[in-house]
Design a protein around this motif. Structure first.
Motif, PDB file in Angstrom:
ATOM      1  N   ILE A 126     -14.726  68.303 126.174  1.00  0.00           N
ATOM      2  CA  ILE A 126     -14.465  66.872 126.028  1.00  0.00           C
ATOM      3  C   ILE A 126     -13.732  66.677 124.696  1.00  0.00           C
ATOM      4  CG2 ILE A 126     -16.396  66.101 127.439  1.00  0.00           C
ATOM      5  CD1 ILE A 126     -18.007  65.605 124.888  1.00  0.00           C
ATOM      6  N   PRO A 127     -12.901  65.616 124.588  1.00  0.00           N
ATOM      7  CA  PRO A 127     -12.084  65.465 123.376  1.00  0.00           C
ATOM      8  C   PRO A 127     -12.881  65.019 122.150  1.00  0.00           C
ATOM      9  CG  PRO A 127     -11.713  63.627 124.880  1.00  0.00           C
ATOM     10  CD  PRO A 127     -12.595  64.610 125.616  1.00  0.00           C
ATOM     11  N   ILE A 128     -12.375  65.419 120.989  1.00  0.00           N
ATOM     12  CA  ILE A 128     -12.907  64.948 119.712  1.00  0.00           C
ATOM     13  C   ILE A 128     -11.811  64.141 119.031  1.00  0.00           C
ATOM     14  CG2 ILE A 128     -13.570  65.680 117.374  1.00  0.00           C
ATOM     15  CD1 ILE A 128     -15.114  67.938 118.547  1.00  0.00           C
ATOM     16  N   MET A 129     -12.179  62.959 118.518  1.00  0.00           N
ATOM     17  CA  MET A 129     -11.212  62.112 117.826  1.00  0.00           C
ATOM     18  C   MET A 129     -11.656  61.930 116.381  1.00  0.00           C
ATOM     19  SD  MET A 129     -10.027  58.251 118.815  1.00  0.00           S
ATOM     20  CE  MET A 129      -9.715  58.721 120.497  1.00  0.00           C
ATOM     21  N   ALA A 130     -10.741  62.225 115.445  1.00  0.00           N
ATOM     22  CA  ALA A 130     -11.044  62.067 114.016  1.00  0.00           C
ATOM     23  C   ALA A 130     -10.116  61.019 113.428  1.00  0.00           C
ATOM     24  CB  ALA A 130     -10.872  63.405 113.302  1.00  0.00           C
ATOM     25  N   ILE A 131     -10.709  59.991 112.835  1.00  0.00           N
ATOM     26  CA  ILE A 131      -9.924  58.852 112.333  1.00  0.00           C
ATOM     27  C   ILE A 131     -10.273  58.601 110.860  1.00  0.00           C
ATOM     28  CG2 ILE A 131      -9.462  56.363 112.638  1.00  0.00           C
ATOM     29  CD1 ILE A 131      -8.581  57.852 115.103  1.00  0.00           C
ATOM     30  N   GLY A 132      -9.273  58.704 110.004  1.00  0.00           N
ATOM     31  CA  GLY A 132      -9.436  58.295 108.603  1.00  0.00           C
ATOM     32  C   GLY A 132     -10.438  59.108 107.802  1.00  0.00           C
ATOM     33  N   LEU A 133     -10.534  60.416 108.081  1.00  0.00           N
ATOM     34  CA  LEU A 133     -11.506  61.248 107.359  1.00  0.00           C
ATOM     35  C   LEU A 133     -10.812  62.089 106.281  1.00  0.00           C
ATOM     36  CD1 LEU A 133     -13.480  62.590 110.474  1.00  0.00           C
ATOM     37  CD2 LEU A 133     -14.026  60.572 109.086  1.00  0.00           C
ATOM     38  N   ILE A 193     -20.181  57.972 113.795  1.00  0.00           N
ATOM     39  CA  ILE A 193     -20.045  59.085 114.739  1.00  0.00           C
ATOM     40  C   ILE A 193     -20.647  58.617 116.052  1.00  0.00           C
ATOM     41  CG2 ILE A 193     -20.736  61.468 115.266  1.00  0.00           C
ATOM     42  CD1 ILE A 193     -21.146  61.806 112.173  1.00  0.00           C
ATOM     43  N   ILE A 210     -15.116  69.612 111.209  1.00  0.00           N
ATOM     44  CA  ILE A 210     -15.816  69.232 112.436  1.00  0.00           C
ATOM     45  C   ILE A 210     -15.786  70.452 113.341  1.00  0.00           C
ATOM     46  CG2 ILE A 210     -15.778  67.713 114.471  1.00  0.00           C
ATOM     47  CD1 ILE A 210     -14.107  65.748 112.680  1.00  0.00           C
ATOM     48  N   VAL A 257     -16.159  62.712 121.606  1.00  0.00           N
ATOM     49  CA  VAL A 257     -16.836  62.507 120.333  1.00  0.00           C
ATOM     50  C   VAL A 257     -15.869  61.800 119.391  1.00  0.00           C
ATOM     51  CG1 VAL A 257     -18.033  63.612 118.398  1.00  0.00           C
ATOM     52  CG2 VAL A 257     -18.109  64.676 120.666  1.00  0.00           C
ATOM     53  N   LEU A 258     -16.326  60.697 118.799  1.00  0.00           N
ATOM     54  CA  LEU A 258     -15.520  59.992 117.799  1.00  0.00           C
ATOM     55  C   LEU A 258     -16.153  60.167 116.436  1.00  0.00           C
ATOM     56  CD1 LEU A 258     -13.342  57.768 116.967  1.00  0.00           C
ATOM     57  CD2 LEU A 258     -15.201  56.126 117.268  1.00  0.00           C
ATOM     58  N   ILE A 259     -15.332  60.533 115.450  1.00  0.00           N
ATOM     59  CA  ILE A 259     -15.780  60.516 114.072  1.00  0.00           C
ATOM     60  C   ILE A 259     -14.751  59.686 113.332  1.00  0.00           C
ATOM     61  CG2 ILE A 259     -16.394  61.865 112.027  1.00  0.00           C
ATOM     62  CD1 ILE A 259     -15.969  63.830 115.149  1.00  0.00           C
ATOM     63  N   SER A 260     -15.177  58.520 112.830  1.00  0.00           N
ATOM     64  CA  SER A 260     -14.200  57.613 112.231  1.00  0.00           C
ATOM     65  C   SER A 260     -14.721  57.005 110.949  1.00  0.00           C
ATOM     66  CB  SER A 260     -13.855  56.484 113.218  1.00  0.00           C
ATOM     67  OG  SER A 260     -12.983  55.559 112.614  1.00  0.00           O
TER      68      SER A 260
END
Lengths: 438, 438
Positions: free
Chosen positions: A290-297, B302, A302, B309-312
């Protein structure tokens, strides 16, 4: 050259990509030229082969790693299998006895003992070759590799030398000094101890016989569980007067934490990842589907696998061990000699796994005491043997097996199964193997 | 009181906890007194019932949400089902026609139209009751609820009033002013427009007949796809002269982004989470069945579900929509009227899901054109009907169904299945329903 690669390691510091079965050296994280990824053990193995295509490579590994080694390096690799975890002295002695008694290597030849996971280039292995040659000269009983320090590290051991030469006698060992002391040592030409050395095979066997009562490899293997847990440093190196050190000035990295490991990654992301341009110094390794989304880190690693998801500040990623200890350690995925599996659902009295068999491979012929199983083939072709009865299997076929029933599956093409295990006491230890005559 | 709760919303801004089926109002994130969690729609529904146990509550929702509503609020809830997405004018007209023609409510009575997801306390619903009463006096055609602003927001609409009284005539509407203008409006006693109003049922039906050619609810439902996509504001409110506004001074929050939503969470973590004490202002919502570990993070949300998975960074969490658009939108989990399912494996020509049926519930009797299915019951008891044949099912039982075969399952206790779908064209749209006589 004869080289023993020590494959140890626990599954904690690189959780969740490592687990009790997959230690860090099996994580596929290094990009090859063909675009695929390889693990530390694959990288090191291929580097050694490139430097010396006739190298006699033996991997000293606990039995839990054997499947992963076969999966990643093929069936023909020589493995000195440790029946249980002792320390480095028993592990090295066992591997060297294996070299002598099973592989019939002359005891006057040298052997190089090296961890399986240095992050280095080929010059390192060229130097290892020299190390082996130097040990065969007999000028000293042990020849260590000393790594030219690049900064006054407080986490390594230092080797103090009698002279600033390429090869020199060792005068003293110093463990993990403070920064100031480390600077002084470096000023005196001290080297880091990377845990790599060479000596004659005979030397190790002689030391072993002084400390352990055994006849040969088979006898030692039989006694392995009773051997003392002592390190090779403690048992041998610290007591030896005749030690030389060979200076290595190339690149050397110890990739033991997420922080150091991500520094060695070519790309910032592996797997299905979406990352926005406000992120900086972020690495994502996603082994989930499943996708992982990283925003503004910023400054974050991860990593995700069927074991779990870690999101850590990079600096602090070396302190995860106590938190990993709090988590249930059930193994959720593993590479086996025949392919791989992963757990996809855990029920109160059921466990569902996805099994992938590589073409031409098969599981052991086995049975379970306390569970029934249902197999649904979802892709590929092969053949099953259930209580001696052979039957073809292909996508869409369903097999049900009661507890006690002996079974295996042989893959013609890559074969994938959904396996539903049913019972009150489901355990990976509930497995009896049987010989199979095909 | 008669109240219509507008249940709209897309699955993007609260990805991955929302998807094309589960909009934000169905995410269970609010802790109840008994320790369980409830969703926005459950929270609002129970708040209304507490203020007025005889309230006639109708939920106006697209048909994709019907299963989730039944799952969360039970089978007896009144739903005005929108066959497709239009805008608020058609949705409100359909719901009010449902109230008049299906629930037989007197057209002289008032109806309150309210979004399904305000985060408020019970005083809000007390005020809604007054709003309904005020509409029934006939002093104005529409009575809006105006929320006392707490800061000069640039993202809300403002209602300018003729007087600073509890009930006043509306003089003007202003959409999303800049901060300075907002401050001026607030100085003049302006109120936020929370999208809530009341009027007589008759008023909406009269307006509807002016714009749409229809006879009654059934006829309107039939024509629904042909109706224009216009908002109620545009079609009615902006053209109406006789509007009053009722001032509400209590707490009101719009939980539209991860940042605002986490502010309303009682605890910092939901689900299996390990978080170290170096973390600050971190919220984790984990709907996966594997652990999440957060180490040394600051100002981060998170959230994890079978979608991803969202990490923002919290501030930036309102900007995830374009990134969510890049991701495959396959629905990985859903609540159905009969229970729930989640995808546990996606193969090239297979899909494996875990199905949970609630006790006493059953799926539709249905068949698929392009796939075979294998069901393995992993817990519970019930009965299956396959091509008319009834059969008991319990943990360990296996059923195989060819394409075209009609089937359903009825749960006596909670019943869980692993369902393996096999075929080249697996689609949730490949489903034909049939009546079932039990």
């Amino acid at each position: 050259m004869n080289i023993v690669l020590l494959s140890g390691g626990s599954g904690e510091r690189l959780w969740p990509l490592s687990n009790d079965i997959r230690s860090k050296q099996f994580i596929k994280i290094f990009k090859r030229k063909d675009g695929d990824y390889e693990s530390m053990v694959q990288r090191v193995y291929h580097q050694i082969r490139k430097v010396d295509e006739n190298a006699m490579i033996t991997i000293a590994a606990p039995k839990t790693q054997v499947s992963a080694i076969h999966n990643q390096l093929g069936e023909n690799i020589d493995i000195s299998i440790e029946p249980c975890r002792r320390d480095t002295f028993p592990a090295i002695v066992l591997a060297v006895a294996y070299l002598r008694d099973m592989l019939k290597v002359n005891a006057e030849e040298s052997v190089i003992i090296c961890p399986v996971d240095p992050y280095v280039d080929e010059r390192y292995f060229e130097t290892l070759k020299e190390l082996g040659k130097q040990a065969e000269t007999g000028e000293a009983n042990l020849v260590l590799m000393g790594i030219e320090p690049t900064y006054p590290s407080e986490k390594y051991g230092y080797i103090l030398t009698e002279a600033r030469k390429d090869i020199s006698k060792v005068s003293m060992f110093k463990e993990k000094p403070d920064k100031e002391t480390a600077e002084t040592y470096i000023g005196q030409g001290a080297l880091w101890n990377g845990g790599v050395f060479a000596c004659k095979i005979k030397y190790i066997l002689d030391k072993a016989h002084e400390l352990i009562d055994f006849t040969d490899y088979q006898d030692l293997l039989y006694r392995y569980e009773t051997l003392p847990k002592i390190s090779f440093d403690y048992a041998v190196v610290e007591k030896e007067k005749e030690i030389q050190v060979l200076r290595f000035t190339g690149e050397w990295k110890d990739l033991g934490t997420w922080n150091t490991l991500t520094e060695a990654m070519e790309e910032e992301c592996i797997g299905e990842v979406v990352i926005n341009d406000k992120c900086s110094n972020v690495h994502v390794i996603n082994e989930l589907d499943i996708p992982i989304m990283a925003i503004g880190l910023h400054d974050v690693v991860i990593s995700a696998s069927p074991q779990g998801v870690l999101i850590s500040d990079k600096e602090q990623s070396s302190y995860i061990k106590p938190f990993v200890d709090r988590i249930d350690r059930k193994v959720m995925f593993a590479e086996k000699s025949w392919g791989s599996f992963r757990v996809i659902d855990i029920g109160a009295e059921s466990l569902t796994i996805k099994v992938t068999l590589n073409p031409g491979h098969r599981m052991n012929y086995h049975s379970h005491k306390n569970r029934n199983e249902v197999w649904v083939a979802i892709s590929g072709k092969g053949c099953t043997i259930v209580d001696g009865m052979e039957q073809e299997i292909q996508a869409g076929d369903v097999l049900t097996m009661e507890a006690g029933c002996r079974h295996t599956v042989i893959a013609d093409t890559e074969l994938q199964l959904i396996e539903v295990q049913l019972g009150k006491e489901i355990s990976i230890h509930d497995k009896q193997k049987f010989p199979l005559e095909l």
